[in-house]
Design a protein around this motif. Structure first.
Motif: not given
Length: 204
Positions: A73, A30, A113
């Motif tokens: 993403k 990321l 995440n």
């Protein structure tokens, strides 16, 4: 210590290092440290290897890893990215999941995440929590919170046993992953759910 606790600790130790590598590498992806091209290769710690090890690649249409990563993403950099059920619907809408709503897949990716707050949905976890195969994530999460309260003493006992052995493993990712103690506890919860979901594998 009970047999169930011993087996839970064994499963935790077996996968903890690779779990941390998957989480840390996702954050590196990321922030641009790992390129998308590199991240979808079949190499240790990659997104592709994660999909295989967490048994969710079968939920995807063939050769759609790159497209899923791109979608992931965009989703994780937007607001309300912890909404697992909406992410599952988004994956379905993009045609990546055989026309199904892949909540388990979505939860496992969102877990990458945000491992501090997201417990991935697993078939054995659903069995332990008495959840249907098509349960919504919020229902799963609520049942998991109730489970954690019930198993509070057992979890504390196991954490006390394993924590002294984890510093070397965790030291490799702590620059990337703050509040490692929260991730540690959540991974142990996940493994306890997994082990309890397979009672036939335990000696009476």
């Amino acid at each position: 210590m009970t047999q169930l606790e011993v087996k839970t600790i064994g499963e935790f130790l077996r996968f903890y290092q690779t779990d941390l590598e998957y989480i840390a590498n996702f954050r590196r992806f990321l922030n641009g440290t790992i390129s998308p091209e590199k991240y979808i290769e079949e190499t240790p710690g990659s997104f592709y290897r994660f999909l295989i090890e967490f048994r969710i690649i079968r939920n995807l249409e063939k050769d759609q890893t790159k497209e899923l990563l791109q979608l992931t993403k965009r989703w994780c950099l937007a607001k309300n990215c912890d909404d697992v059920d909406k992410f599952a619907l988004k994956i379905k809408e993009t045609g990546l999941s055989h026309g199904k709503t892949p909540r388990s897949l979505a939860s496992k990716i969102i877990f990458l995440n945000n491992p501090w707050n997201i417990l991935p949905i697993d078939a054995r976890g659903r069995q332990t929590l008495h959840q249907k195969s098509k349960c919504y994530y919020n229902d799963y999460r609520l049942a998991a919170k109730q489970f954690v309260m019930k198993e509070k003493e057992s979890l504390a006992s196991m954490l006390k046993e394993i924590t002294p052995f984890l510093s070397e493993i965790e030291s490799t990712v702590t620059p990337v992953l703050p509040r490692i103690e929260v991730i540690r506890e959540n991974r142990l919860i996940d493994k306890l759910l997994w082990v309890k979901g397979d009672p036939d594998d335990l000696i009476p």
